[in-house]
Design an enzyme around this catalytic site. Structure first.
Site, mmCIF file in Angstrom:
data_model
loop_
_atom_site.group_PDB
_atom_site.id
_atom_site.type_symbol
_atom_site.label_atom_id
_atom_site.label_comp_id
_atom_site.label_asym_id
_atom_site.label_seq_id
_atom_site.Cartn_x
_atom_site.Cartn_y
_atom_site.Cartn_z
ATOM 1 C CD1 TRP A 10 55.972 36.434 37.290
ATOM 2 C CD2 TRP A 10 56.921 38.441 37.544
ATOM 3 N NE1 TRP A 10 56.086 36.992 36.049
ATOM 4 C CE2 TRP A 10 56.663 38.226 36.166
ATOM 5 C CE3 TRP A 10 57.514 39.646 37.930
ATOM 6 C CZ2 TRP A 10 56.994 39.173 35.193
ATOM 7 C CZ3 TRP A 10 57.831 40.591 36.955
ATOM 8 C CH2 TRP A 10 57.580 40.348 35.604
ATOM 9 C CG HIS A 96 49.670 30.443 45.964
ATOM 10 N ND1 HIS A 96 50.636 29.736 46.638
ATOM 11 C CD2 HIS A 96 49.860 30.192 44.641
ATOM 12 C CE1 HIS A 96 51.391 29.092 45.751
ATOM 13 N NE2 HIS A 96 50.938 29.356 44.533
ATOM 14 C CD GLU A 168 48.773 27.112 41.922
ATOM 15 O OE1 GLU A 168 49.229 27.524 40.865
ATOM 16 O OE2 GLU A 168 49.171 27.498 43.036
ATOM 17 C CB SER A 214 56.095 21.221 38.423
ATOM 18 O OG SER A 214 56.641 21.392 39.711
ATOM 19 N N GLY A 235 54.506 29.149 38.106
ATOM 20 C CA GLY A 235 55.434 29.755 39.064
ATOM 21 C C GLY A 235 56.808 29.910 38.445
ATOM 22 N N GLY A 236 57.705 28.992 38.760
ATOM 23 C CA GLY A 236 59.110 29.085 38.341
ATOM 24 C C GLY A 236 59.302 29.397 36.857
HETATM 25 P P1 13P Z 1 55.615 26.220 40.131
HETATM 26 O O1 13P Z 1 55.208 26.368 38.691
HETATM 27 O O2 13P Z 1 56.945 26.834 40.429
HETATM 28 O O3 13P Z 1 55.514 24.788 40.582
HETATM 29 O O4 13P Z 1 54.559 27.049 40.999
HETATM 30 C C1 13P Z 1 53.212 26.876 40.778
HETATM 31 C C2 13P Z 1 52.475 27.905 41.552
HETATM 32 O O5 13P Z 1 52.464 27.877 42.773
HETATM 33 C C3 13P Z 1 51.788 28.972 40.810
HETATM 34 O O6 13P Z 1 50.969 29.722 41.641
#
Ligand code: 13P
Length: 252
Positions: A10, A96, A168, A214, A235-236
C-alpha cells in the site's frame, strides 16, 4: 513446492478509516470467493495491528513495508523484527526500490535486515530490480545477480528457502509500463538458476519469486502464467478492491 502469492504494497496511502474500509472489503472478498493463492497485505506500519486483527479470520498475511536490522535501541523512527512479531505480523518487505532511492538502502543493509527477519521467524520479501538506464545498457541480469548475491548468499539453504523474492524493475513501478511476460520470465528464471547454482535445484524451486511493476487486472494472468513467476507484488492496483481481487483471480 513453492507458493503462489499476491501481495499488496500500500506504500504511503490511505488514512485510518480508508485503510479499515479496504481491509474489510478484502476480508469479505476472501470469505466469499475461492482463492488459489496466498494473499498478503503490507499496509503502512501504523495500521499493522488493525490489519492483524481484521485478517486473522481469513489467513491473509500481514507484512510491514520495511524493518530495522537492529533489535532495539536509539533508532528514531524505526521498527524492529521483535516489534513486528509482538503484533503478530508475518514478515516485511525489504529493499524496495523506493527505500533504496529515497532512504539510501543498500544490498548490504538488506542482507542484515533479511537475517534479522529470519532470526525472528518473519518472512522477508526481498525486492530487487534494475533501473531504466541499467535496462537500456543491457545490464539487468548483472544488476539483479549482484543484488541477489549480496543480500541473500550469506544465508544457509534452510534460511534462503524462507525468503520471498520480488523482482521489481524500477522503470515499471508506478509508470504504467510493465515488463512483458517474456522479460519477467527471463529474469525470474535467471534468478532461480543463479540461486540453484549455489544452493541446488531443490532449494531454488522452493522460493517464490514475485513480479512487481504496474501489474493490473488486464496483464496479471499473462505475467503469472510464466513458469518462474509465482505471483505479484502489487502497488497502485492493491488500493482498490475491484482491481486487487481481479489480480488474485488471475490464479483461478
Ligand atoms: P505499482 O504496481 O504501482 O507499479 O507498484 C509496484 C510496487 O512497487 C510494489 O511494491
Amino acid at each position: 513446492m513453492r507458493k503462489n502469492i499476491v501481495a499488496g504494497n500500500w506504500k504511503m496511502n490511505k488514512t485510518f478509516p480508508e485503510a479499515q474500509e479496504l481491509m474489510f472489503q478484502l476480508l469479505e472478498y476472501k470469505k466469499h470467493n475461492t482463492v488459489n493463492c496466498e494473499i498478503a497485505v503490507a499496509p503502512p506500519t501504523l495500521y499493522l495491528l488493525m490489519a492483524r486483527n481484521v485478517f486473522d479470520a481469513e489467513d491473509i498475511k500481514v507484512m510491514a513495508q520495511d524493518m530495522s536490522a537492529h533489535s532495539s535501541g536509539a533508532y528514531t523512527g524505526e521498527i524492529s523484527a521483535e516489534m513486528l512479531l509482538s503484533v503478530h505480523a508475518d514478515g516485511s518487505i525489504i529493499g524496495h526500490s523506493e527505500r533504496r532511492l529515497y532512504h539510501g538502502e543498500t544490498d548490504e543493509n538488506c542482507a542484515l535486515k533479511i537475517k534479522a527477519a529470519l532470526d525472528n521467524g518473519l518472512t522477508p520479501i526481498y525486492c530487487n530490480g534494475e533501473n531504466l538506464d541499467q535496462r537500456k545498457a543491457g545490464q539487468h541480469l548483472e544488476v539483479v545477480k549482484l543484488q541477489t548475491e549480496t543480500a541473500l548468499f550469506g544465508l544457509t539453504a534452510d534460511e534462503i528457502k524462507k525468503v520471498v523474492i520480488a523482482y521489481e524493475p524500477v522503470w515499471a513501478i508506478g509508470t504504467g509500463e510493465t515488463a512483458t511476460p517474456e522479460q519477467a520470465q527471463e529474469i525470474h528464471k535467471f534468478i532461480r538458476s543463479f540461486i540453484a547454482g549455489k544452493y541446488g535445484d531443490e532449494v531454488a524451486d522452493e522460493i517464490s519469486i514475485l513480479y512487481g511493476g504496474s501489474v493490473k487486472p488486464d496483464n496479471a494472468k499473462e505475467i503469472f502464467a510464466q513458469p518462474d513467476v509465482d505471483g505479484g507484488l502489487i502497488g497502485g492496483a492493491a488500493l482498490d478492491i475491484a482491481d486487487f481481487s481481479k489480480i488474485i483471480e488471475a490464479f483461478n
